[in-house]
Write a protein that holds these residues in place. Structure first.
Motif, mmCIF file in Angstrom:
data_model
loop_
_atom_site.group_PDB
_atom_site.id
_atom_site.type_symbol
_atom_site.label_atom_id
_atom_site.label_comp_id
_atom_site.label_asym_id
_atom_site.label_seq_id
_atom_site.Cartn_x
_atom_site.Cartn_y
_atom_site.Cartn_z
ATOM 1 N N VAL A 158 33.306 41.312 54.823
ATOM 2 C CA VAL A 158 34.859 40.749 54.880
ATOM 3 C C VAL A 158 35.295 40.582 53.474
ATOM 4 N N ALA A 159 35.974 40.920 53.291
ATOM 5 C CA ALA A 159 36.716 40.861 51.752
ATOM 6 C C ALA A 159 37.826 39.922 51.734
ATOM 7 N N LEU A 160 38.064 38.813 50.704
ATOM 8 C CA LEU A 160 39.223 38.239 50.548
ATOM 9 C C LEU A 160 39.710 38.362 48.870
ATOM 10 N N PHE A 161 40.945 38.937 48.910
ATOM 11 C CA PHE A 161 41.584 39.120 47.579
ATOM 12 C C PHE A 161 42.257 37.712 47.197
ATOM 13 N N SER A 162 41.747 37.041 46.572
ATOM 14 C CA SER A 162 42.218 35.656 46.147
ATOM 15 C C SER A 162 43.284 35.317 45.246
ATOM 16 N N VAL A 202 33.274 34.612 54.153
ATOM 17 C CA VAL A 202 33.777 36.045 53.744
ATOM 18 C C VAL A 202 32.432 36.410 52.805
ATOM 19 N N ASP A 203 32.379 37.827 52.744
ATOM 20 C CA ASP A 203 31.341 38.148 51.953
ATOM 21 C C ASP A 203 31.779 38.502 50.510
ATOM 22 N N TYR A 204 32.768 39.040 50.297
ATOM 23 C CA TYR A 204 33.175 39.404 48.863
ATOM 24 C C TYR A 204 34.423 38.645 48.698
ATOM 25 N N VAL A 205 34.451 38.182 47.347
ATOM 26 C CA VAL A 205 35.863 37.359 46.851
ATOM 27 C C VAL A 205 36.056 38.133 45.630
ATOM 28 N N LEU A 206 37.346 38.796 45.741
ATOM 29 C CA LEU A 206 38.089 39.555 44.566
ATOM 30 C C LEU A 206 39.050 39.097 43.977
ATOM 31 N N GLY A 208 42.063 37.811 40.992
ATOM 32 C CA GLY A 208 43.202 38.503 40.349
ATOM 33 C C GLY A 208 42.757 38.906 38.775
ATOM 34 N N HIS A 209 41.839 38.017 38.303
ATOM 35 C CA HIS A 209 41.504 38.447 37.121
ATOM 36 C C HIS A 209 40.052 38.270 36.841
ATOM 37 N N GLU A 210 39.636 38.587 35.806
ATOM 38 C CA GLU A 210 38.192 38.499 35.204
ATOM 39 C C GLU A 210 37.108 39.091 36.477
ATOM 40 N N TYR A 211 36.182 38.181 36.870
ATOM 41 C CA TYR A 211 35.054 38.835 37.459
ATOM 42 C C TYR A 211 35.258 38.790 39.274
ATOM 43 N N ASN A 212 34.479 39.614 39.529
ATOM 44 C CA ASN A 212 34.451 39.568 41.405
ATOM 45 C C ASN A 212 33.189 38.943 41.604
ATOM 46 N N CYS A 213 33.117 38.634 43.136
ATOM 47 C CA CYS A 213 31.825 38.396 43.532
ATOM 48 C C CYS A 213 31.656 39.178 44.992
ATOM 49 N N LEU A 214 30.375 39.863 44.885
ATOM 50 C CA LEU A 214 30.172 40.939 45.995
ATOM 51 C C LEU A 214 28.929 40.313 46.806
ATOM 52 N N LYS A 215 28.770 39.129 46.681
ATOM 53 C CA LYS A 215 27.347 38.330 47.400
ATOM 54 C C LYS A 215 27.998 37.088 47.694
ATOM 55 N N ASP A 216 27.732 36.825 49.000
ATOM 56 C CA ASP A 216 27.748 35.366 49.380
ATOM 57 C C ASP A 216 29.278 34.566 49.097
ATOM 58 N N GLY A 217 30.086 35.473 49.260
ATOM 59 C CA GLY A 217 31.588 34.959 48.804
ATOM 60 C C GLY A 217 32.044 33.574 49.632
ATOM 61 N N SER A 218 31.466 33.042 50.422
ATOM 62 C CA SER A 218 31.776 31.948 51.143
ATOM 63 C C SER A 218 31.359 30.679 50.127
ATOM 64 N N LYS A 219 30.081 31.005 49.304
ATOM 65 C CA LYS A 219 29.659 29.908 48.340
ATOM 66 C C LYS A 219 30.741 29.745 47.128
ATOM 67 N N ILE A 220 31.532 30.962 46.917
ATOM 68 C CA ILE A 220 32.427 30.799 46.116
ATOM 69 C C ILE A 220 33.618 29.839 46.523
ATOM 70 N N LEU A 221 33.995 29.878 47.680
ATOM 71 C CA LEU A 221 34.941 29.249 48.259
ATOM 72 C C LEU A 221 34.778 27.787 48.345
ATOM 73 N N GLN A 222 33.346 27.281 48.623
ATOM 74 C CA GLN A 222 32.868 25.913 48.787
ATOM 75 C C GLN A 222 32.915 25.423 47.144
ATOM 76 N N ASP A 223 32.557 26.298 46.253
ATOM 77 C CA ASP A 223 32.884 25.671 44.855
ATOM 78 C C ASP A 223 33.974 25.652 44.507
ATOM 79 N N ALA A 224 34.847 26.288 44.794
ATOM 80 C CA ALA A 224 36.653 26.112 44.460
ATOM 81 C C ALA A 224 36.874 24.761 45.035
ATOM 82 N N TYR A 225 36.275 24.431 46.394
ATOM 83 C CA TYR A 225 36.592 23.004 47.000
ATOM 84 C C TYR A 225 36.249 21.863 45.885
#
Length: 251
Positions: A158-162, A202-206, A208-225
């Motif tokens: 599951v990819a999320l384009f953020s 989600v698995d991937y967070v892609l 709009g700038h700079e880096y992507n995350c292709l592993k454990d994307g949900s952790k990025i969403l938690q850190d954004a919180y």
């Protein structure tokens, strides 16, 4: 570059561009996520489409995360080539009017090439293209009509384009929030949007700038919180906090 079985990055920092454009391939169609800024970036996108052999697919749609110039400045040029544009209703209207919501003022006052938007979606919506489903998740704040776009790829991930709602730090180590200089930036809406995203699986967070995350994307969403709690909670409209101001100013 190819990121997954049917997922490609067609422009971005590795190609000398600030904003990233992605391509998702179905059975017959190529769908772009965002359109990039200007003609030189469009040339890079088209060169990469040819390099990866994606020109054998029909470039059918551009799905726009938000109305900022660096993400949809090429929308008009692509539409002239027969590509359909899809955006939220609010940001779609900004693209059609070319007003200050497109932030031409942030690029030496360049005039945004306004264009009709073929499909304008309201709220949380989905669109099916060539057997693929793209979920538009309304995430206002960075812009009034910004969205994140979720889809399940050919490999089952599951990819999320953020867009610019969430950016990603080096080595998927942390999340960062987007720029707060838009005329329609709203801190309260932004905070609520991050709360809405924080428990998505989600698995991937892609981004709009700079880096992507292709592993454990949900952790990025938690850190954004966490970042939103530190910098956006209880702030009045258009408030520029120390925490937000400390972010690298990317649009």
């Amino acid at each position: 570059m190819q990121l997954a079985k049917n997922l490609f990055q067609l422009s971005g920092p590795f190609y000398g561009n600030s904003s990233s454009v992605y391509g998702v391939v179905g059975k017959h169609d190529l769908v772009l996520i965002d359109a990039g800024f200007d003609a030189p970036q469009l040339q890079i996108i088209e060169d990469n489409i040819r390099y990866w052999g994606l020109d054998r697919y029909h470039l059918s749609h551009v799905l726009i995360t938000h109305c900022h110039f660096d993400h949809c400045g090429n929308a008009a040029a692509l539409r002239e080539k027969g590509v359909k544009l899809v955006a939220s209703r609010i940001d779609g209207e900004a693209i059609e009017s070319g007003d200050d919501r497109t932030i031409g003022f942030a690029f030496m006052g360049r005039k945004f090439p306004k264009t009709p938007v073929d499909i304008k979606l309201d709220g949380d919506s989905s669109i099916k293209i060539d057997g693929m489903t793209f979920d538009f998740i309304a995430t206002p704040g960075h812009t009034a009509g910004g969205v994140c776009i979720r889809t399940t790829l050919a490999d089952g991930k599951v990819a999320l384009f953020s867009g610019d709602t969430i950016h990603i730090g080096l080595n998927c180590g942390f999340a960062r929030l987007g720029w707060n200089g838009s005329v329609d930036f709203n801190a309260e809406d932004y905070f609520n949007s991050i709360v809405k995203l924080k428990d998505l699986q989600v698995d991937y967070v892609l981004a709009g700038h700079e880096y992507n995350c292709l592993k454990d994307g949900s952790k990025i969403l938690q850190d954004a919180y966490k970042q939103a709690l530190l910098s956006l909670r209880d702030l009045p409209y258009n408030y520029v906090s120390t925490a937000v101001r400390s972010n690298i100013p990317i649009f």
